[in-house]
Design a protein around this motif. Sequence first.
Motif, PDB file in Angstrom:
ATOM      1  N   LYS A  75      98.596  33.832  24.641  1.00 34.19           N
ATOM      2  CA  LYS A  75      98.299  35.180  24.454  1.00 34.19           C
ATOM      3  C   LYS A  75      97.217  35.462  25.258  1.00 34.19           C
ATOM      4  O   LYS A  75      96.996  36.579  25.412  1.00 34.19           O
ATOM      5  CB  LYS A  75      97.868  34.625  23.042  1.00 34.19           C
ATOM      6  N   HIS A  76      96.078  34.311  25.949  1.00 36.17           N
ATOM      7  CA  HIS A  76      94.752  34.270  25.688  1.00 36.17           C
ATOM      8  C   HIS A  76      94.429  34.139  27.501  1.00 36.17           C
ATOM      9  O   HIS A  76      93.959  34.061  27.620  1.00 36.17           O
ATOM     10  CB  HIS A  76      93.372  33.269  25.375  1.00 36.17           C
ATOM     11  N   GLY A  77      96.040  33.766  28.364  1.00 39.16           N
ATOM     12  CA  GLY A  77      95.767  33.043  29.359  1.00 39.16           C
ATOM     13  C   GLY A  77      95.454  32.035  29.737  1.00 39.16           C
ATOM     14  O   GLY A  77      94.038  31.948  31.057  1.00 39.16           O
ATOM     15  N   ILE A  78      94.877  30.983  29.521  1.00 34.74           N
ATOM     16  CA  ILE A  78      94.496  29.617  28.590  1.00 34.74           C
ATOM     17  C   ILE A  78      95.297  28.700  30.159  1.00 34.74           C
ATOM     18  O   ILE A  78      96.625  28.352  29.565  1.00 34.74           O
ATOM     19  CB  ILE A  78      94.164  29.511  27.907  1.00 34.74           C
ATOM     20  N   PRO A  79      94.715  28.296  31.429  1.00 30.26           N
ATOM     21  CA  PRO A  79      95.479  27.136  32.377  1.00 30.26           C
ATOM     22  C   PRO A  79      95.836  25.861  31.514  1.00 30.26           C
ATOM     23  O   PRO A  79      97.191  25.472  31.607  1.00 30.26           O
ATOM     24  CB  PRO A  79      94.143  27.006  33.680  1.00 30.26           C
ATOM     25  N   LYS A  80      95.522  25.464  30.763  1.00 28.18           N
ATOM     26  CA  LYS A  80      95.800  24.252  30.429  1.00 28.18           C
ATOM     27  C   LYS A  80      96.165  23.998  28.672  1.00 28.18           C
ATOM     28  O   LYS A  80      95.207  24.711  28.221  1.00 28.18           O
ATOM     29  CB  LYS A  80      95.087  22.827  30.860  1.00 28.18           C
ATOM     30  N   VAL A  81      97.030  22.970  28.217  1.00 25.38           N
ATOM     31  CA  VAL A  81      97.575  22.816  27.268  1.00 25.38           C
ATOM     32  C   VAL A  81      97.236  21.453  27.133  1.00 25.38           C
ATOM     33  O   VAL A  81      97.780  21.142  27.328  1.00 25.38           O
ATOM     34  CB  VAL A  81      98.611  23.558  26.366  1.00 25.38           C
ATOM     35  N   TYR A  82      96.395  21.103  26.211  1.00 22.70           N
ATOM     36  CA  TYR A  82      96.253  19.862  25.476  1.00 22.70           C
ATOM     37  C   TYR A  82      96.905  19.349  24.214  1.00 22.70           C
ATOM     38  O   TYR A  82      96.639  19.839  22.253  1.00 22.70           O
ATOM     39  CB  TYR A  82      95.397  19.226  26.046  1.00 22.70           C
ATOM     40  N   THR A  83      97.097  18.275  23.676  1.00 23.56           N
ATOM     41  CA  THR A  83      97.461  17.756  22.166  1.00 23.56           C
ATOM     42  C   THR A  83      96.418  16.713  21.355  1.00 23.56           C
ATOM     43  O   THR A  83      96.287  16.146  20.831  1.00 23.56           O
ATOM     44  CB  THR A  83      98.556  17.433  21.790  1.00 23.56           C
ATOM     45  N   GLU A  84      95.629  15.840  22.414  1.00 25.82           N
ATOM     46  CA  GLU A  84      94.859  15.063  22.345  1.00 25.82           C
ATOM     47  C   GLU A  84      93.749  15.327  23.466  1.00 25.82           C
ATOM     48  O   GLU A  84      93.313  15.632  24.221  1.00 25.82           O
ATOM     49  CB  GLU A  84      95.127  13.427  23.101  1.00 25.82           C
ATOM     50  N   ALA A  85      92.663  15.317  22.610  1.00 21.49           N
ATOM     51  CA  ALA A  85      91.159  15.345  22.988  1.00 21.49           C
ATOM     52  C   ALA A  85      90.387  14.761  24.307  1.00 21.49           C
ATOM     53  O   ALA A  85      90.251  15.416  25.151  1.00 21.49           O
ATOM     54  CB  ALA A  85      90.048  15.036  21.867  1.00 21.49           C
ATOM     55  N   GLU A  86      90.961  13.695  24.174  1.00 21.57           N
ATOM     56  CA  GLU A  86      90.628  12.175  25.124  1.00 21.57           C
ATOM     57  C   GLU A  86      91.733  12.183  26.292  1.00 21.57           C
ATOM     58  O   GLU A  86      90.599  12.638  27.378  1.00 21.57           O
ATOM     59  CB  GLU A  86      91.544  11.137  24.749  1.00 21.57           C
TER      60      GLU A  86
END
Length: 342
Positions: free
Chosen positions: A48-59
């Motif tokens: 929706k916002h054109g964010i390049p990267k997706v993560y599921t873990e903060a580390e």
Amino acid sequence: MENTLKFAVFGAGFWANYQISAWKQVGGVELLAICDPDKEKAKNMAQKHGIPKVYTEAESLFEQEKLDFVDIISSIPSHAPLVKAAAKAGVHVICQKPMAQDYATCQSMVKACEEAGVKYFIHENFRFQTPIRECKKLMEEGKIGTAFRAKMTFCSGFPVFDNQPALAELDRFIIMDLGVHILDMSRFLFGDVEKLYCQTQKINPNIKGEDVANTLLTMKNGVNCFVEVSYASQLEQETFPQTLILIEGDKGSIRLDYNHHITLTQKGQGSQKFKADPPQYAWADPDYALIHSSVVTCNQSILDALMDRVPAETSGQDNLKTMELVFLSYESSDNNKVLFTQ
């Protein structure tokens, strides 16, 4: 620090959508990544916002991204681990309110950031609402003389649980979710608190926590401020999400009414009425337009502090005083006692 700051967002829930939109409105930042344990939610927000990267873990995010700051817009229990992870990574931190579930944890979060040498902000946006700033301005201009009493009211029957169902599961609800805003506004308007007395009620049988709270604050400057919050109110006029305020001084009064109407009354001069409407944004939810406009102003204030243009208004250190009021309110209600701040 570069002119365009790079950041990541933690959380892909209801508020993240509007927080990200507000950052776009402010500009001067680049959103590199979003992280949420629910990968599908994170992917949908990224798309929706054109964010390049997706993560599921903060580390993993901290290992792979070079960031100037992070904006934590996730559940309350996740705040402390994420704030401390950001501090360890040497990244400045913005955290959604309320800071944490208990005062000791709040203190440990502030300490972790101080020891790491990173800036720490709480996204406390209500004090940035246009009509609230106007009330403060009138007071600072001496329009009503010296304030001695005030009443701040946020009483509504708005179905807040419809778009935020997790709120119904909180053991501590209205003071942690809404009261924290109004308590912070009381500090913004009148200064620090000396003592308080609070009573709470649970009216809605389908939620776990309290949905009504009435708190009498005695400020260190002598102002008596009554703060009432409710999500159980069925009133002639639904005023969500507005805070209605009456401030009395020795030379006049300020009354903030529904739809941002302000009445300034001065001794010997009568009354004058005007409006303090907030900016309107196409991306804002109409039901939350007042709040969403203040998110933009709050983000701008934090960005200015990150860039060392102005001192931080909503630092983690300052917000400890607001969180102290939150937890003292619960303790006061539980024990039916007047309690003093540290």
